[in-house]
Write an enzyme that holds these catalytic residues in place. Structure first.
Site: not given
Ligand SMILES: [Zn+2]
Length: 348
Positions: A143, A145, A147-148, A200, A224, A263
């Site tokens: 996705h 975001h 941090d990905h 999400h 996520d 995560h």
């Molecule tokens: Zn996320």
């Protein structure tokens, strides 16, 4: 006295290896570690401890997953150690990133072709690819975001060769292969099927990888959407959508499918799972196991789809115990919404 001297040597070597690994020096820590294997066991006290610390330690799990600690270096400053998981036809390299993210290298054992999932720290990805002599050809983004997907553009810049960048959302950097539900492609001889799991984020994709088309348990990369013992926040979706993702699409995969999530949240999630179902023994057992793993910074991934069905409250919204905890409604979607709301403010 001698034992403590050996321990200090071990610590110093560990520091050197870690520094070497991240400095990008030409010496190869993996080879160095392997060469230690040939050293005959010394009688000096403490030597065994060094061996245990640095050498490959294969662990046979009940489900026949082989975890191989081939590269237990670089754990200073990383939240977890680097580990390899062997599955039918493939090898998954678990690469910790940022504070608690995981990136993964999926390697076709036969051709050594590889794809990387969510490469937010591209330097570590490239280093591992070069060290292991893999052919990196694809990026699988779960996705958008940061941090990905935040490392996609940098990876392309550093890699300098063409890469197919998959994802289900136009907000993903460097995206050039947009996918949707049921799209398929290959990584060498491995088969990938895309599962669209909006909630999400609206464009979230999970990737199910198998050695043979349409069969086998394989592995699923859930970003996520599904965590071990939990699920992602509903930033852009509804309880209906998360129900569809967890209880229809992901629950339909074979129970033995390995789950690699985005995560390291297992202990926090399992604490909430225990709060929801205090009498569920598998939750308690997993907490003890996970505490043990985290004490030595070992990753708690993967779990399996079957295990998630046994301990993850968000995949258990049909169960009377979970419904009772969430207020007594017998509608699993209502239960899903109530659980997520409670988890949003739950303090482990
Ligand atoms: Zn996320």
């Amino acid at each position: 006295m001698l034992a403590s001297a050996w321990r200090s040597v071990a610590t110093s070597v560990e520091t050197q290896l870690t520094a070497t690994y991240f400095r990008g020096s030409s010496s190869n820590p993996t080879l160095l570690l392997r060469s230690w294997r040939t050293i005959p066991r010394a009688d000096a006290p403490g030597f065994g401890a060094i061996r245990r610390r640095f050498l490959a330690v294969p662990v046979i799990c009940p489900s026949l997953v082989k975890l191989q600690k081939l590269r237990k270096v670089g754990f200073r400053g990383m939240h977890s150690t680097l580990e390899d998981v062997q599955l039918e036809g493939m090898e998954i390299k678990i690469l910790p990133a940022l504070q608690d993210n995981y990136m993964y290298l999926i390697v076709d054992t036969k051709t050594r072709e590889a794809a990387v999932v969510d490469p937010v720290e591209p330097e570590l990805v490239i280093k591992t690819v070069q060290e292991q002599q893999l052919t990196l050809s694809k990026v699988l983004t779960t996705h958008h975001h940061w941090d990905h997907a935040g490392g996609n553009e940098k990876l392309l810049k550093l890699w300098e060769k063409e890469l197919d960048v998959y994802g289900g959302d136009d907000r993903i950097g460097a995206l050039n292969k947009k996918v949707q539900q049921d799209d398929t492609f290959t990584i060498g001889g491995l088969h990938v099927k895309c599962l669209s799991t909006p909630c999400h984020t609206t464009g979230h994709i999970c990737y199910h990888i198998t050695a043979q088309q349409g069969s086998g348990e394989g592995a699923v990369f859930t970003g996520d959407t599904l965590f071990q013992g939990g699920c992602g926040r509903f930033f852009e979706g509804t309880p209906e959508e998360m129900y569809e993702a967890l209880c229809t699409k992901l629950s339909a995969l074979p129970d033995a499918t390995k789950v690699f999530c985005g995560h390291e949240y297992t202990l926090q999630n399992m604490s909430f799972a225990r709060h929801v179902e205090p009498d569920n023994e598998v939750i308690q057992q997993r907490i003890e196991w996970a505490k043990h793993r985290r004490a030595s910074q070992d990753p708690t991934v993967p779990s399996t789809i079957g295990e998630e069905k046994s301990w993850n409250p968000f995949m258990r919204v049909h169960e009377a115990t979970v419904q009772k905890h969430a207020g007594g409604a017998t509608d699993p979607v209502v239960t899903m919404g109530k659980l997520r709301k409670e988890k949003d403010t739950f303090k482990a």
